[in-house]
Write an enzyme that holds these catalytic residues in place. Sequence first.
Site, short mmCIF file in Angstrom:
data_model
loop_
_atom_site.label_atom_id
_atom_site.label_comp_id
_atom_site.label_asym_id
_atom_site.label_seq_id
_atom_site.Cartn_x
_atom_site.Cartn_y
_atom_site.Cartn_z
N HIS A 152 61.73 -9.55 -23.30
CA HIS A 152 63.08 -9.09 -23.65
C HIS A 152 63.83 -8.58 -22.43
O HIS A 152 63.26 -8.36 -21.35
CB HIS A 152 63.03 -8.02 -24.74
CG HIS A 152 62.31 -6.76 -24.36
ND1 HIS A 152 62.91 -5.76 -23.63
CD2 HIS A 152 61.05 -6.33 -24.62
CE1 HIS A 152 62.06 -4.76 -23.47
NE2 HIS A 152 60.91 -5.08 -24.05
N CYS A 155 55.17 -4.84 -23.81
CA CYS A 155 56.07 -5.99 -23.80
C CYS A 155 56.37 -6.44 -22.37
O CYS A 155 56.02 -5.78 -21.39
CB CYS A 155 57.38 -5.65 -24.51
SG CYS A 155 57.20 -5.49 -26.31
#
Length: 306
Positions: free
Chosen positions: A184, A200
């Site tokens: 992301h 992440c």
Amino acid sequence: MATLFLGSVHANSWVLPPRDVDLFGEVQTTLASREETLLDIARRHGIGQDEILLTNPHINRWLPQDGDEVILPLRFIIPAAERTGIVINLPEMRLYYFPKPEKGQKPQVITHPISIGRMDWNTPLGRTTIARKQKDPTWTPPQSLREKAIAEGSPPLPDIVPPGPDNPLGRYALYLGIPSYLIHSTNKPFGVGMRVTHGCIRMYPEDIEKFYDMVPVGTPVQIVNQPIKLGWVGKLLFIELHPPLEEENVAPSDYIHMVHDTIVEFLDKTTRDAHGQTIKFVRIDQEALDLAIQERNGIPRLISED
């Protein structure tokens, strides 16, 4: 001396070299200015924070001097993985993407710096896929982060964070097939190239804005742990070394053994044919190898003798 296969297309994209060439890109330099930090220079050239610091240890990251020569580590050995889809090498904190070439176009390799999970929030290894994509995503803080905030005496995290400048996912999110893990954007771009996430993968906002449109749902993803990379340019052998992940607690002497063992394994795989016959001879330049181990700065170094 063989000529390195370059074929630069734009800042983060190169023509994919042929199978007998494992390197692409080139080390470049630029001059610093007091008007920007070393991290500004890194971001402008598609380099992560730890990458730029490893290759420029004598330059102040916040106040570089006018005219300081900054090394841009933009030469890479392709990780030992299938050259398809997305390959993420955790110790390197870098992502490689091998898009399917359109008809009449040469295959490309695209690479970007990334952030990965902190020591206590590891990014998982293995194979997965891009399960779905979302522009302007909402963020639902996981229970573990809510508990952590409470334990630290911080304000409670909301149930849902809507799209906007306070959303840590930024404007673009690619959800992996591994539940709760994403590639992301970020609202803290200076953290790209460091171990700062809760597992992440973060990218610079300007990188993922283009990357988001390139990557289709279903794209395979390989997440590997390769602090030691080796590659050929014709008959010349190069090595690219990165610090191992902290949680592996690798002592300096053990790291040297890891390097030598990795070289032996790599040569056994790449210098013999299917029948075990030697097809490529190489003699290691020990002085060059010792220097590569000492620097461990992520820049590929020639370690074979001509």
